[in-house]
Design a protein around this motif. Structure first.
Motif, short mmCIF file in Angstrom:
data_model
loop_
_atom_site.label_atom_id
_atom_site.label_comp_id
_atom_site.label_asym_id
_atom_site.label_seq_id
_atom_site.Cartn_x
_atom_site.Cartn_y
_atom_site.Cartn_z
N TRP A 96 0.83 -1.21 0.00
CA TRP A 96 0.00 0.00 0.00
C TRP A 96 0.87 1.26 0.00
N LEU A 97 1.96 1.25 0.78
CA LEU A 97 2.83 2.42 0.85
C LEU A 97 3.55 2.66 -0.47
N ASP A 98 3.71 1.63 -1.28
CA ASP A 98 4.29 1.83 -2.61
C ASP A 98 3.45 2.80 -3.43
N TYR A 99 2.15 2.78 -3.21
CA TYR A 99 1.27 3.74 -3.88
C TYR A 99 1.18 5.05 -3.08
N GLU A 100 1.01 4.91 -1.79
CA GLU A 100 0.76 6.08 -0.94
C GLU A 100 1.90 7.07 -0.96
N LEU A 101 3.14 6.59 -1.10
CA LEU A 101 4.31 7.47 -1.01
C LEU A 101 4.94 7.77 -2.36
N ASP A 102 4.44 7.16 -3.42
CA ASP A 102 5.01 7.35 -4.76
C ASP A 102 4.03 8.17 -5.60
N VAL A 103 4.35 9.44 -5.82
CA VAL A 103 3.45 10.32 -6.55
C VAL A 103 3.25 9.84 -7.98
N ALA A 104 4.30 9.28 -8.58
CA ALA A 104 4.18 8.79 -9.95
C ALA A 104 3.13 7.67 -10.03
N LYS A 105 3.11 6.77 -9.04
CA LYS A 105 2.12 5.70 -9.03
C LYS A 105 0.72 6.24 -8.77
N LEU A 106 0.62 7.27 -7.93
CA LEU A 106 -0.69 7.85 -7.65
C LEU A 106 -1.26 8.52 -8.90
N PHE A 176 -11.88 10.26 -14.94
CA PHE A 176 -11.64 11.70 -15.09
C PHE A 176 -12.11 12.17 -16.46
N THR A 177 -12.37 13.46 -16.55
CA THR A 177 -12.75 14.04 -17.84
C THR A 177 -11.53 14.13 -18.75
N GLU A 178 -11.76 14.46 -20.00
CA GLU A 178 -10.65 14.59 -20.94
C GLU A 178 -9.67 15.66 -20.49
N ALA A 179 -10.20 16.79 -20.03
CA ALA A 179 -9.33 17.88 -19.57
C ALA A 179 -8.53 17.45 -18.34
N GLU A 180 -9.15 16.71 -17.44
CA GLU A 180 -8.44 16.25 -16.24
C GLU A 180 -7.36 15.23 -16.60
N ARG A 181 -7.64 14.37 -17.56
CA ARG A 181 -6.63 13.39 -17.98
C ARG A 181 -5.41 14.10 -18.59
N LYS A 182 -5.64 15.18 -19.32
CA LYS A 182 -4.52 15.94 -19.87
C LYS A 182 -3.68 16.55 -18.75
N ARG A 183 -4.35 17.00 -17.70
CA ARG A 183 -3.60 17.54 -16.55
C ARG A 183 -2.75 16.45 -15.89
N LEU A 184 -3.31 15.27 -15.79
CA LEU A 184 -2.55 14.15 -15.21
C LEU A 184 -1.34 13.80 -16.08
N ASP A 185 -1.53 13.82 -17.38
CA ASP A 185 -0.41 13.53 -18.29
C ASP A 185 0.69 14.59 -18.14
N ARG A 186 0.30 15.85 -18.06
CA ARG A 186 1.30 16.91 -17.89
C ARG A 186 2.02 16.75 -16.55
N ALA A 187 1.27 16.41 -15.52
CA ALA A 187 1.89 16.22 -14.20
C ALA A 187 2.90 15.08 -14.24
N GLN A 188 2.58 14.00 -14.94
CA GLN A 188 3.50 12.87 -15.04
C GLN A 188 4.79 13.28 -15.77
N GLN A 189 4.67 14.05 -16.84
CA GLN A 189 5.84 14.51 -17.58
C GLN A 189 6.69 15.48 -16.75
N LEU A 190 6.02 16.39 -16.07
CA LEU A 190 6.75 17.36 -15.24
C LEU A 190 7.44 16.66 -14.08
N LEU A 191 6.83 15.60 -13.57
CA LEU A 191 7.42 14.87 -12.45
C LEU A 191 8.76 14.26 -12.86
N GLN A 192 8.85 13.79 -14.07
CA GLN A 192 10.12 13.23 -14.55
C GLN A 192 11.21 14.28 -14.54
N VAL A 193 10.86 15.52 -14.88
CA VAL A 193 11.85 16.61 -14.85
C VAL A 193 12.21 16.95 -13.41
N ALA A 194 11.20 16.94 -12.53
CA ALA A 194 11.42 17.34 -11.14
C ALA A 194 12.40 16.43 -10.42
#
Length: 246
Positions: A96-106, A176-194
């Protein structure tokens, strides 16, 4: 039985002439009924005695302490079973903590952090129940009923997590809606940079802030997950060595 005999007597009293015809049969029947009643009473008495004896034996068995060697062996066996249950409990918590503490998995499996989801809510309730029944250690003295209750709680915890995880991997971000899914995709890409140590500190900090903005209102991230992410974004700066003397 007394009521039956009384009814027979009343009937005969109202029909006295039957004595001349069936007197012998009536007397034999009444005696047979009386004998049957006596045997039934004896059987009830024997059953009561058997119940009383069984209760007394059970009470004596529970009151009599086990021999030292047997009691020690039983406690050791119970401790082994308890340790296995606690290990299984810890294994589910780690998963469970693998999900709870890993933002990429969330971001990839957002329902795992959403307590409004029925299966996630059921898992969290099972976790709370198992945590509440967990003994302090495997050496704790627990009775058979408590051990069985904890065993069932750990089993429910395992099953609830498996079901919630399978569903989260199946639905992913479909809720999620289409717009929300796009936000999730951007967050995943930005996380890789972070978390990219080849990027500059300024680039990592900017990407981290944008990740937080994209996820705001979409996914609930625990404070501990934020702390883990921040450590990846801004690792401790190595101390500079003092200049060597010329």
């Amino acid at each position: 039985m007394g009521e039956i005999l009384g009814a027979v007597g009343d009937f005969i009293g109202g029909n006295w002439w039957l004595w001349f015809v069936f007197g012998g049969s009536i007397i034999g029947g009444v005696r047979g009924i009386a004998a049957w009643s006596e045997r039934a009473a004896k059987r009830r008495h024997r059953r009561r005695l058997e119940v009383i004896r069984a209760k007394a034996e059970a009470k004596a068995l529970t009151a009599t302490p086990l021999p030292a060697g047997v009691e020690e062996s039983d406690q050791r066996s119970r401790a082994d079973r308890l340790q296995r249950l606690m290990d299984a409990h810890d294994d589910v918590t780690r998963r469970w903590l693998d999900y709870e503490l890993d933002v990429a998995k969330l971001i990839a499996f957002p329902t795992m952090s959403d307590g409004r989801e029925a299966l996630t809510a059921a898992f969290l309730r099972a976790k709370k129940a198992a945590d509440g029944l967990r003994p302090a250690s495997a050496d704790a003295r627990v009775d058979a009923d408590s051990l069985a209750e904890y065993r069932d709680a750990v089993h429910d915890y395992e099953v609830a997590f498996d079901v919630a995880e399978q569903d989260a991997r199946r639905v992913r971000d479909s809720g999620f809606t289409e717009a929300e899914r796009k936000r999730l995709d951007r967050a995943q890409q930005l996380l890789q940079v972070a978390v990219d140590q080849s990027a500059t500190a300024a680039e990592r900090r900017l990407a981290y802030r944008r990740v937080r903005d994209e996820l705001d209102g979409l996914i609930a991230i625990s404070d501990e997950a934020i702390r883990v992410l921040e450590k990846k974004v801004a690792p401790p700066i190595e101390r500079r060595r003092p200049p060597e003397p010329a």
